[in-house]
Design an enzyme around this catalytic site. Structure first.
Site, PDB file in Angstrom:
ATOM      1  CG  ASP A 336       6.824 -48.516 -57.681  1.00 28.42           C
ATOM      2  OD1 ASP A 336       7.985 -48.339 -57.281  1.00 28.42           O
ATOM      3  OD2 ASP A 336       6.531 -48.669 -58.862  1.00 28.42           O
ATOM      4  CG  ASP A 357      12.568 -47.879 -57.042  1.00 32.55           C
ATOM      5  OD1 ASP A 357      13.684 -47.572 -56.580  1.00 32.55           O
ATOM      6  OD2 ASP A 357      12.429 -48.626 -58.026  1.00 32.55           O
ATOM      7  NE  ARG A 425      15.990 -48.316 -58.134  1.00 34.03           N
ATOM      8  CZ  ARG A 425      15.853 -49.487 -58.743  1.00 34.03           C
ATOM      9  NH1 ARG A 425      16.909 -50.058 -59.346  1.00 34.03           N
ATOM     10  NH2 ARG A 425      14.680 -50.104 -58.757  1.00 34.03           N
TER      11      ARG A 425
END
Length: 517
Positions: A336, A357, A425
């Site tokens: 993140d 991510d 994703r």
């Protein structure tokens, strides 16, 4: 009362009742166009606005009223049963619903549909993030303490997005409609001098405040300079903060509009922190630098979070700033790293490092000519470059990676065969990410994209690729999901800067850009 007067009054009242009934009936019938028609009908039948406003304005006004109520209720909650993590999540909610009230006020005062759809989408992100905070800190049980009306509010936002998009299609179908609204002049907050600021070699010398860790400036910390800006600037003109070479260990939260941070270059001016979810911060609050004020610009800076992969979510930079621009900046973290939280954002010639991510959020964002470096994760992890957070099909958000390079960072290079790396994703049901004319190195798995959980979102997401090169760009082994697209040039143009973001505000900032693919 005179009989004739009585008759006139009775006729007038009957006429008013008839007009109200017709307006109410027409408005209620329009509710069938929304995702939640029963919710729409319920609120409209109990609202007096239908006699004086059209359907579009009624729906938005009701949503605005409920946003204000939601903020009031959350602010006034009894926190006696809340522990420290739950209070942290609650504090996010107070800020986020206050921001939603501001966004919806802007919606009601504007007829620029592309702007209003952006601000409504930001409100959706705020609503989702409020609840995410409790879940991230394993305090989901406290969500039931939030006002029950938030369930209704979520549906009202969805209805507002749908109605606003329908109004947008009407505007687009008229001569001069649609894209004209994206490029009808420079934003009011940009002066002629500001347009050249990012390309100027003397930009730092024109700073309003100088930050220097060694004491040679006006302030020793960026936070001090930001605080001073609220006193020295009206917020309607550009306020430039020059941050001299050095390392600044601080967490910076910027709510003022039109702030610009200029450093001495990547890895020369460094802002660093280590806040993370495992140590009790929400993802939203973990950002080393978080910006919510509109019109933010950053140049020649490094933003990092050093918590490491073992600490899970740990944000280096978060932007919820509409029309924010980032030029020649670096963002370093693991999971993140770069939170492209909401609204319109443009990144050019930037470096982004991470593992899981690490480019995520629900903004409408284009990353152009950037270097995306995948780092070595923990031994049991896989890498995912993106996780886009679109929760409603009518949001105008998505991540567009255009003309970038996706390669292994130095710590992953020698062992990249031991870790799978995917382009992204689906974090949310309508996740939307495209990768266009970019160089994809051999670390990218042949499937290209990964699942989040089973079949979740595989038919509702939009993942696309167009014109990529490099040994990881072959589409022969890509996923076969309904939501995956090998895009045509016409498809790709929709996600280019000119169509996805509009160019006037980017040109106004002075950064180079390519408007098409």
């Amino acid at each position: 009362m005179d009989n004739k007067l009585f008759v006139r009054v009775l006729v007038s009242l009957s006429l008013l009742a008839f007009v109200s009934w017709v307006a109410n009936g027409d408005t209620i019938s329009s509710c069938t166009q929304t995702p939640y028609p029963d919710m729409c009908t319920s609120y409209i039948t109990s609202n007096s606005l239908v006699t004086s406003k059209g359907f579009h304005d009624v729906v938005l006004s009701i949503t605005m009223n409920q946003a204000q109520l939601a903020h009031n209720h959350i602010s006034a909650m009894d926190l006696s049963s809340f522990d420290k993590p739950a209070k942290a999540a609650w504090a996010d909610c107070v800020e986020l619903y206050n921001n939603t009230v501001s966004q919806l006020n802007r919606v009601l005062s504007s007829n620029r549909w592309e702007d209003t759809q952006t601000w409504l989408s930001a409100s959706v992100a705020n609503h989702q993030t409020c609840q995410n905070g409790f879940m991230e800190l394993n305090k989901a049980s406290f969500i039931s303490s939030l006002p029950p009306m938030l369930t209704d509010f979520s549906k009202l936002l969805s209805n507002s997005l749908a109605v606003n998009k329908q109004a947008a299609s009407v505007v687009s179908s008229k001569p001069g409609g649609g894209r004209r609204l994206l490029s009808d002049g420079f934003p009011s907050w940009v002066s002629g001098a500001d347009r050249k600021l990012l390309q100027s070699t003397s930009a730092a010398s024109r700073a309003n405040i100088v930050v220097a860790a060694d004491g040679s400036g006006n302030c020793k910390t960026i936070s001090e300079a930001v605080s001073a800006s609220s006193k020295l600037s009206s917020g309607s003109s550009r306020f430039v903060i020059y941050v001299k070479k050095g390392t600044y260990q601080e967490n910076v939260h910027i709510t003022q509009s039109n702030i610009m941070l200029i450093g001495d270059g990547i890895d020369a001016t460094i802002v660093t922190g280590s806040e993370n979810v495992k140590d009790g911060s929400t993802t939203f609050r973990s950002a080393t630098v978080g910006v919510m004020g509109n019109g933010f610009i950053a140049m020649a800076m490094t933003f990092q979070n050093t918590a490491g992969p073992q600490k899970n979510q740990a944000v280096a930079f978060r932007s919820g700033s509409d029309k924010s621009v980032f030029y020649q900046c670096s963002f370093k973290g693991y999971q993140d790293t770069l939170y492209v939280y909401s609204q319109r954002q443009f990144y050019r010639n930037c470096d982004i490092y991470g593992t899981q991510d690490f480019i995520f959020g629900d903004a409408a964002v284009v990353l152009q000519s950037c270097n995306i470096y995948v780092r070595k994760p923990m031994s049991n992890q896989q890498n995912y470059v993106t996780a886009q957070g679109r929760t409603d099909p009518n949001e105008n958000t998505g991540i567009s990676i255009h003309g970038c390079r996706i390669t292994a960072a130095s710590d992953l290079k020698a062992v990249q065969s031991s870790f799978k790396t995917y382009l992204g994703r689906p974090w949310m049901k309508y996740s939307r990410t495209v990768v266009m004319t970019s160089y994809l190195d051999s670390l990218i798995d042949p499937a290209g994209w990964a699942q989040w959980s089973g079949s979740f979102a595989l038919s509702t997401l939009y993942f696309g690729e167009y014109g990529n090169t490099g040994s990881g760009s072959s589409i022969s082994g890509r996923v076969k999901w309904n939501g995956y697209h090998i895009m045509s040039s016409a498809d790709a143009q929709k996600f280019a800067v000119a169509n996805f973001l509009g160019v006037s505000w980017i040109a106004a900032a002075g950064v180079p850009y390519s408007s098409g693919i």
